[in-house]
Design a protein around this motif. Structure first.
Motif, PDB file in Angstrom:
ATOM      1  N   GLY A   1      -6.877  10.664   6.389  1.00 12.33           N
ATOM      2  CA  GLY A   1      -8.146  11.215   6.859  1.00 12.33           C
ATOM      3  C   GLY A   1      -9.192  11.466   5.793  1.00 12.33           C
ATOM      4  N   TYR A   2      -8.967  11.001   4.569  1.00 14.92           N
ATOM      5  CA  TYR A   2      -9.968  11.176   3.510  1.00 14.92           C
ATOM      6  C   TYR A   2     -10.831   9.927   3.375  1.00 14.92           C
ATOM      7  CZ  TYR A   2      -7.762  15.490   2.037  1.00 14.92           C
ATOM      8  OH  TYR A   2      -7.296  16.769   2.004  1.00 14.92           O
ATOM      9  N   ARG A   3     -12.116  10.125   3.108  1.00 16.92           N
ATOM     10  CA  ARG A   3     -13.038   9.002   2.926  1.00 16.92           C
ATOM     11  C   ARG A   3     -13.064   8.592   1.452  1.00 16.92           C
ATOM     12  NH1 ARG A   3     -15.304   4.950   5.092  1.00 16.92           N
ATOM     13  NH2 ARG A   3     -15.818   6.171   6.960  1.00 16.92           N
ATOM     14  N   PRO A   4     -12.497   7.431   1.088  1.00 12.75           N
ATOM     15  CA  PRO A   4     -12.564   7.021  -0.321  1.00 12.75           C
ATOM     16  C   PRO A   4     -13.985   6.624  -0.718  1.00 12.75           C
ATOM     17  CG  PRO A   4     -11.412   5.364   0.990  1.00 12.75           C
ATOM     18  CD  PRO A   4     -11.770   6.470   1.929  1.00 12.75           C
ATOM     19  N   VAL A   5     -14.444   7.172  -1.831  1.00 12.18           N
ATOM     20  CA  VAL A   5     -15.817   6.899  -2.298  1.00 12.18           C
ATOM     21  C   VAL A   5     -15.726   6.261  -3.682  1.00 12.18           C
ATOM     22  CG1 VAL A   5     -18.082   7.915  -2.776  1.00 12.18           C
ATOM     23  CG2 VAL A   5     -16.587   8.985  -1.083  1.00 12.18           C
ATOM     24  N   PRO A   6     -15.966   4.940  -3.801  1.00 11.75           N
ATOM     25  CA  PRO A   6     -15.823   4.289  -5.111  1.00 11.75           C
ATOM     26  C   PRO A   6     -16.934   4.704  -6.075  1.00 11.75           C
ATOM     27  CG  PRO A   6     -16.601   2.714  -3.456  1.00 11.75           C
ATOM     28  CD  PRO A   6     -16.345   3.993  -2.731  1.00 11.75           C
ATOM     29  N   LEU A   7     -16.523   5.189  -7.242  1.00  9.50           N
ATOM     30  CA  LEU A   7     -17.510   5.600  -8.258  1.00  9.50           C
ATOM     31  C   LEU A   7     -17.333   4.790  -9.540  1.00  9.50           C
ATOM     32  CD1 LEU A   7     -17.534   9.525  -8.026  1.00  9.50           C
ATOM     33  CD2 LEU A   7     -19.009   7.901  -6.883  1.00  9.50           C
ATOM     34  N   PHE A   8     -16.934   3.529  -9.384  1.00  9.77           N
ATOM     35  CA  PHE A   8     -16.704   2.697 -10.571  1.00  9.77           C
ATOM     36  C   PHE A   8     -18.045   2.266 -11.161  1.00  9.77           C
ATOM     37  CE2 PHE A   8     -13.186   1.926  -7.552  1.00  9.77           C
ATOM     38  CZ  PHE A   8     -12.203   2.621  -8.252  1.00  9.77           C
ATOM     39  N   ASN A   9     -18.180   2.520 -12.457  1.00  6.97           N
ATOM     40  CA  ASN A   9     -19.474   2.317 -13.098  1.00  6.97           C
ATOM     41  C   ASN A   9     -19.481   1.182 -14.107  1.00  6.97           C
ATOM     42  OD1 ASN A   9     -22.004   3.310 -12.822  1.00  6.97           O
ATOM     43  ND2 ASN A   9     -21.542   5.341 -13.651  1.00  6.97           N
ATOM     44  N   SER A  10     -18.337   0.487 -14.247  1.00  9.42           N
ATOM     45  CA  SER A  10     -18.258  -0.616 -15.210  1.00  9.42           C
ATOM     46  C   SER A  10     -18.491  -1.933 -14.491  1.00  9.42           C
ATOM     47  CB  SER A  10     -16.869  -0.666 -15.850  1.00  9.42           C
ATOM     48  OG  SER A  10     -16.624   0.491 -16.582  1.00  9.42           O
ATOM     49  N   ALA A  11     -19.439  -2.704 -14.975  1.00  9.78           N
ATOM     50  CA  ALA A  11     -19.641  -4.050 -14.417  1.00  9.78           C
ATOM     51  C   ALA A  11     -18.459  -4.918 -14.847  1.00  9.78           C
ATOM     52  CB  ALA A  11     -20.938  -4.633 -14.926  1.00  9.78           C
ATOM     53  N   SER A  12     -18.176  -5.983 -14.077  1.00 10.25           N
ATOM     54  CA  SER A  12     -16.990  -6.783 -14.413  1.00 10.25           C
ATOM     55  C   SER A  12     -17.281  -7.796 -15.516  1.00 10.25           C
ATOM     56  CB  SER A  12     -16.477  -7.501 -13.168  1.00 10.25           C
ATOM     57  OG  SER A  12     -17.324  -8.574 -12.843  1.00 10.25           O
TER      58      SER A  12
ATOM     59  N   VAL B   1      -7.863   2.743  -6.345  1.00  9.74           N
ATOM     60  CA  VAL B   1      -8.236   2.199  -5.031  1.00  9.74           C
ATOM     61  C   VAL B   1      -7.052   2.283  -4.064  1.00  9.74           C
ATOM     62  CG1 VAL B   1      -9.040   0.157  -3.785  1.00  9.74           C
ATOM     63  CG2 VAL B   1      -9.926   0.643  -6.061  1.00  9.74           C
ATOM     64  N   ARG B   2      -5.865   1.930  -4.550  1.00  3.12           N
ATOM     65  CA  ARG B   2      -4.680   1.977  -3.674  1.00  3.12           C
ATOM     66  C   ARG B   2      -4.421   3.407  -3.212  1.00  3.12           C
ATOM     67  NH1 ARG B   2      -0.070  -0.552  -6.912  1.00  3.12           N
ATOM     68  NH2 ARG B   2       1.093  -0.282  -4.997  1.00  3.12           N
ATOM     69  N   THR B   3      -4.586   4.356  -4.127  1.00  2.00           N
ATOM     70  CA  THR B   3      -4.401   5.761  -3.752  1.00  2.00           C
ATOM     71  C   THR B   3      -5.474   6.185  -2.748  1.00  2.00           C
ATOM     72  OG1 THR B   3      -3.527   6.148  -5.974  1.00  2.00           O
ATOM     73  CG2 THR B   3      -4.129   8.088  -4.693  1.00  2.00           C
ATOM     74  N   GLY B   4      -6.690   5.683  -2.963  1.00  2.00           N
ATOM     75  CA  GLY B   4      -7.787   6.000  -2.035  1.00  2.00           C
ATOM     76  C   GLY B   4      -7.496   5.488  -0.633  1.00  2.00           C
ATOM     77  N   ILE B   5      -6.948   4.265  -0.563  1.00  2.00           N
ATOM     78  CA  ILE B   5      -6.596   3.697   0.746  1.00  2.00           C
ATOM     79  C   ILE B   5      -5.471   4.507   1.389  1.00  2.00           C
ATOM     80  CG2 ILE B   5      -5.527   1.680   1.852  1.00  2.00           C
ATOM     81  CD1 ILE B   5      -8.447   1.260   1.337  1.00  2.00           C
ATOM     82  N   ALA B   6      -4.503   4.914   0.561  1.00  4.62           N
ATOM     83  CA  ALA B   6      -3.414   5.738   1.088  1.00  4.62           C
ATOM     84  C   ALA B   6      -3.970   7.049   1.646  1.00  4.62           C
ATOM     85  CB  ALA B   6      -2.407   6.020  -0.019  1.00  4.62           C
ATOM     86  N   LEU B   7      -4.924   7.635   0.925  1.00  2.00           N
ATOM     87  CA  LEU B   7      -5.508   8.901   1.387  1.00  2.00           C
ATOM     88  C   LEU B   7      -6.366   8.699   2.636  1.00  2.00           C
ATOM     89  CD1 LEU B   7      -6.372  10.450  -2.079  1.00  2.00           C
ATOM     90  CD2 LEU B   7      -4.764  11.378  -0.405  1.00  2.00           C
ATOM     91  N   ALA B   8      -6.929   7.494   2.770  1.00  2.00           N
ATOM     92  CA  ALA B   8      -7.720   7.212   3.983  1.00  2.00           C
ATOM     93  C   ALA B   8      -6.824   7.284   5.225  1.00  2.00           C
ATOM     94  CB  ALA B   8      -8.365   5.825   3.878  1.00  2.00           C
ATOM     95  N   GLN B   9      -5.559   6.909   5.064  1.00  2.04           N
ATOM     96  CA  GLN B   9      -4.625   7.026   6.200  1.00  2.04           C
ATOM     97  C   GLN B   9      -4.431   8.490   6.594  1.00  2.04           C
ATOM     98  OE1 GLN B   9      -3.608   3.912   7.210  1.00  2.04           O
ATOM     99  NE2 GLN B   9      -4.746   3.182   5.431  1.00  2.04           N
TER     100      GLN B   9
ATOM    101  N   TRP C   1       0.857  -1.194   0.000  1.00  2.00           N
ATOM    102  CA  TRP C   1       0.000   0.000   0.000  1.00  2.00           C
ATOM    103  C   TRP C   1       0.888   1.237   0.000  1.00  2.00           C
ATOM    104  CZ3 TRP C   1      -4.823  -1.007  -1.102  1.00  2.00           C
ATOM    105  CH2 TRP C   1      -5.338  -2.255  -0.764  1.00  2.00           C
ATOM    106  N   PRO C   2       0.675   2.145  -0.947  1.00  2.00           N
ATOM    107  CA  PRO C   2       1.542   3.313  -1.011  1.00  2.00           C
ATOM    108  C   PRO C   2       1.229   4.307   0.101  1.00  2.00           C
ATOM    109  CG  PRO C   2      -0.225   3.536  -2.601  1.00  2.00           C
ATOM    110  CD  PRO C   2      -0.403   2.210  -1.949  1.00  2.00           C
ATOM    111  N   ARG C   3       2.105   5.276   0.258  1.00  2.00           N
ATOM    112  CA  ARG C   3       1.825   6.386   1.189  1.00  2.00           C
ATOM    113  C   ARG C   3       1.855   7.665   0.382  1.00  2.00           C
ATOM    114  NH1 ARG C   3       0.264   6.636   6.160  1.00  2.00           N
ATOM    115  NH2 ARG C   3       0.766   8.830   6.053  1.00  2.00           N
ATOM    116  N   ILE C   4       0.952   8.536   0.708  1.00  2.00           N
ATOM    117  CA  ILE C   4       0.963   9.838   0.050  1.00  2.00           C
ATOM    118  C   ILE C   4       1.050  10.885   1.145  1.00  2.00           C
ATOM    119  CG2 ILE C   4      -0.390  11.467  -1.307  1.00  2.00           C
ATOM    120  CD1 ILE C   4      -1.569   9.088  -2.769  1.00  2.00           C
ATOM    121  N   ASP C   5       2.046  11.708   1.064  1.00  2.00           N
ATOM    122  CA  ASP C   5       2.179  12.736   2.097  1.00  2.00           C
ATOM    123  C   ASP C   5       1.304  13.924   1.749  1.00  2.00           C
ATOM    124  OD1 ASP C   5       3.784  11.512   3.933  1.00  2.00           O
ATOM    125  OD2 ASP C   5       5.596  11.899   2.753  1.00  2.00           O
TER     126      ASP C   5
END
Lengths: 257, 266
Positions: free
Chosen positions: A74-85, A64-72, A41-45
């Protein structure tokens, strides 16, 4: 755990941003498998700023990985993926937009997200897949899950401002001064409402974020913009986009309504 | 029934079945994690309410040979279902979508607006059934006049107020209720304008304009009200009863007053 439980982790009911989260990728998960290998998991300062929202327009798994890094931070990651698999029924080889890694990251990141104990008023980091438009040409027999985003997929400028958001940071790669055309419809509405926009290349330092000036895309604010943008895309019964392109001799569904 | 009426009945049966099976299939099965049955309840119930409205109009105000004959009632009920099923698709091209906004985005405001639109279009069609005429095509002609004007008024209202954005992007429930009231109100006047005994296409169009022009009163009331209630940073959404239900009721009262002064159709 199934997709519904996983979605509740990514879009908890106490977060004001959860109403914009998209369950498309989660709806297709029957059982959630823990990752077989450890993920780096990356870290973003980046300093958390209650007045800043983030839009991450990167390849799905990296988003997603960036979102998780930002959650560390204090940001709430909100998935907006609109493509079905389409994976369950159609397999990877036939899919125009590969979202399998995005799905895996959503599964793997859930536990880490729970550990962050984000408060309900944590500022949002909206996660998009920059490959949503697809790179492979749509041909019969393939699962066409190309997608677009609309202003309806994001909070309005008034909602953001009323919750203290006055700055938006767009994470993307390359083309620093030009957001994707579908995203431009969203960002320009925010810009018109005097929300400051900044663009940040994921591969550089956050301190190098540059002011972003969005120019009006075609059909901006037209009543029929959404319908025009959807022409040629295929809907999924899980929500969002994705269905098989029929062979010339068989029928098929696309369009709007 | 004559052969052309039987043919029309079969076409309407097929079109109505396709459009409403698709509607209910989407409302029942699509994107089950996005919204629940309660969020979608308006999509289940409004078409049934619209059917009851149409049945009531047919049984009360249609030509005598229609209202007293079960076969004709069935023909015009099926025609109504096909008409509303087909023409409501235009809503999706004009900024409001049951699937995108109500089902996939759990947008209450859009739920109200789409329901109002279904009822408004039903009233446009129902009006075309009132009065005597030579055949079913007269109903189609007058319903087309009324429904076309219905959509034109929606485009005008949006151009002046960006109301589609207030409903679908701001997701303001009060705006959705107001828009539902607007749709029903203009549906009442346009339906009344479409009513009357058939003389000719020209006479029908002339009569439609003469009777229907007061619909501009509703538009004239809606534009300034929408501009006054545009979402702001300090008020991203408004109180639903005061800013939604009351203006919606006002629009419908304006229509009721217009209908009262217009009196019975000729």
């Amino acid at each position: 755990m199934n997709g519904s439980h996983l979605f509740n982790i990514w879009a908890p009911s106490d977060s004001i941003w959860s109403r914009w989260a998209k369950p498309v990728l989660f709806a297709e998960m029957e059982t959630v498998m823990p990752p077989s290998t450890s993920i780096d998991w990356p870290r973003i300062d980046i300093e958390q700023d209650q007045g800043t929202a983030i839009v991450i327009d990167l390849p799905g798994d990296l988003s997603v990985r960036t979102g998780i890094a930002l959650a560390q931070d204090g940001y709430r990651p909100v998935p907006l993926f609109n493509s079905a698999s389409g994976m369950r029924k159609h397999g990877l080889a036939l899919t125009l937009v590969d979202v399998s890694f995005t799905q895996k990251m959503l599964m793997a990141g859930a536990e880490r997200l729970l550990e962050t104990h984000l408060p309900p008023n944590a500022p949002p980091a909206f996660l998009l897949d920059s490959n949503r438009a697809g790179a492979i040409s749509p041909t019969p027999g393939k699962f066409d899950n190309r997608s677009v985003v609309f202003p309806q997929d994001f909070p309005s400028a008034n909602f953001l401002l009323s919750h203290g958001i006055r700055r938006v940071l767009l994470f993307q790669r390359g083309g620093m001064h030009r957001p994707a055309s579908d995203l431009a419809h969203v960002l320009l509405r925010w810009q018109d409402a005097k929300i400051e926009l900044f663009s940040y290349d994921r591969d550089r330092s956050v301190s190098m974020a540059e002011p972003l000036k969005v120019i009006p895309p075609s059909n901006f604010k037209m009543l029929w913009q959404r319908a025009i943008a959807m022409i040629g895309l295929r809907r999924s019964s899980a929500g969002g986009f994705g269905s098989v392109i029929p062979e010339p001799s068989s029928g098929g569904r696309s369009g709007y309504g | 029934m004559s052969p052309d009426e039987t043919f029309a009945l079969i076409i309407c049966l097929v079109v109505g079945a396709i459009t409403w099976i698709k509607w209910y299939w989407e409302a029942s099965t699509v994107a089950h994690l996005s919204s629940n049955v309660v969020d979608r309840s308006s999509l289940f119930l409004t078409p049934l309410l619209a059917a009851l409205v149409l049945l009531g109009v047919l049984k009360s105000f249609a030509a005598h040979d229609v209202r007293d004959d079960g076969q004709y009632i069935m023909l015009y009920m099926l025609m109504g279902s096909a008409w509303v099923g087909l023409t409501r698709s235009a809503l999706g091209f004009l900024g409001l979508s049951a699937r995108d906004d109500v089902i996939e985005r759990k947008n209450k405001a859009a739920g109200y607006a789409v329901s109002g639109a279904l009822l408004g279009i039903t009233l446009c069609f129902a009006g075309g059934n009132i009065g005597d005429g030579p055949g079913w095509w007269v109903v189609v002609f007058t319903a087309a006049l009324a429904t076309g004007t219905f959509y034109l008024l929606w485009i005008l209202l949006h151009l002046f107020t960006s109301l589609a954005d207030t409903v679908t992007i701001e997701r303001d429930p009060a705006a959705g209720v107001r828009l539902a009231g607007f749709f029903v109100a203009i549906g009442l006047i346009l339906g009344r304008a479409a009513a009357g005994d058939w003389v000719s296409a020209e006479a029908t169009a002339e009569d439609f304009v003469k009777t229907g022009w007061p619909v501009l009163f509703v538009l004239g009331a809606a534009i300034p009200f929408e501009k006054m209630t545009l979402p702001r940073t300090d008020r991203p959404s408004s109180e639903t009863f005061i800013y939604g239900a009351m203006p919606a009721a006002l629009y419908i009262v304006i229509s009721a007053v217009v209908l009262f002064f217009k009196g019975p159709w000729a």
